[in-house]
Design a protein around this motif. Sequence first.
Motif, PDB file in Angstrom:
ATOM      1  N   THR A 109      76.025  69.796  73.455  1.00 22.87           N
ATOM      2  CA  THR A 109      77.489  69.281  73.697  1.00 22.87           C
ATOM      3  C   THR A 109      77.439  68.022  74.691  1.00 22.87           C
ATOM      4  O   THR A 109      78.060  67.065  74.470  1.00 22.87           O
ATOM      5  N   THR A 110      76.411  68.190  75.732  1.00 18.81           N
ATOM      6  CA  THR A 110      76.470  67.026  76.659  1.00 18.81           C
ATOM      7  C   THR A 110      76.092  65.747  75.708  1.00 18.81           C
ATOM      8  O   THR A 110      76.695  64.505  76.197  1.00 18.81           O
ATOM      9  N   ARG A 124      76.602  65.098  72.836  1.00 19.66           N
ATOM     10  CA  ARG A 124      77.778  64.601  71.781  1.00 19.66           C
ATOM     11  C   ARG A 124      79.037  63.843  72.713  1.00 19.66           C
ATOM     12  O   ARG A 124      79.555  62.950  72.397  1.00 19.66           O
ATOM     13  N   ILE A 125      79.150  64.547  73.865  1.00 21.98           N
ATOM     14  CA  ILE A 125      80.300  63.947  74.673  1.00 21.98           C
ATOM     15  C   ILE A 125      79.758  62.675  75.010  1.00 21.98           C
ATOM     16  O   ILE A 125      80.557  61.540  75.037  1.00 21.98           O
ATOM     17  N   THR A 167      80.416  59.975  72.230  1.00 21.51           N
ATOM     18  CA  THR A 167      81.612  59.883  71.607  1.00 21.51           C
ATOM     19  C   THR A 167      82.898  59.515  72.538  1.00 21.51           C
ATOM     20  O   THR A 167      83.891  59.424  72.211  1.00 21.51           O
ATOM     21  N   VAL A 168      82.527  60.208  73.915  1.00 26.64           N
ATOM     22  CA  VAL A 168      83.731  60.048  74.772  1.00 26.64           C
ATOM     23  C   VAL A 168      83.733  58.813  75.772  1.00 26.64           C
ATOM     24  O   VAL A 168      82.760  58.688  76.342  1.00 26.64           O
ATOM     25  N   PHE A 172      89.299  63.073  79.377  1.00 26.92           N
ATOM     26  CA  PHE A 172      88.513  64.079  78.701  1.00 26.92           C
ATOM     27  C   PHE A 172      89.211  65.529  79.143  1.00 26.92           C
ATOM     28  O   PHE A 172      89.256  66.325  78.068  1.00 26.92           O
ATOM     29  N   SER A 207      87.866  70.818  73.783  1.00 23.57           N
ATOM     30  CA  SER A 207      87.473  71.506  72.487  1.00 23.57           C
ATOM     31  C   SER A 207      85.784  71.335  72.387  1.00 23.57           C
ATOM     32  O   SER A 207      85.153  72.230  71.805  1.00 23.57           O
ATOM     33  N   GLU A 208      85.285  70.444  73.023  1.00 27.94           N
ATOM     34  CA  GLU A 208      83.786  69.912  73.087  1.00 27.94           C
ATOM     35  C   GLU A 208      83.016  71.257  73.854  1.00 27.94           C
ATOM     36  O   GLU A 208      82.027  71.278  73.556  1.00 27.94           O
ATOM     37  N   MET A 209      83.790  72.040  74.706  1.00 32.74           N
ATOM     38  CA  MET A 209      83.001  72.983  75.477  1.00 32.74           C
ATOM     39  C   MET A 209      83.416  74.236  74.937  1.00 32.74           C
ATOM     40  O   MET A 209      82.788  75.088  75.861  1.00 32.74           O
TER      41      MET A 209
END
Length: 98
Positions: free
Chosen positions: A25-26, A28-29, A32-33, A66, A73-75
């Motif tokens: 998750t971290t 990917r964030i 992409t964020v 974010f 949703s990422e979390m």
Amino acid sequence: MIRVVYRWKVGEENFENFQKIWSHTTNRIHETVPGALGSFMLRSAEDNTEVITVAKWDSMESWKAFWGSENPSEMVEMRKIGERISAMAYDEIGDFTR
């Protein structure tokens, strides 16, 4: 720069899975964020169920974009196996870590 400190309660039986999901998750964030600069995880030496993740952001505005409704949703997958206790943002005043 800001740092956001997330406090979690994660059952010992779920920690390994939580760590894997957090890592995915971290990253990917971060990739992409806009404004996300990565994160690190700490686990209490005295209480294995207490976990802290600390994220670095380029600005409060980026994190707020974010964070939105406080349930990004990422979390979602992290929240399925860990209880998020709090999320607090702090201005980064200095960092002398290497």
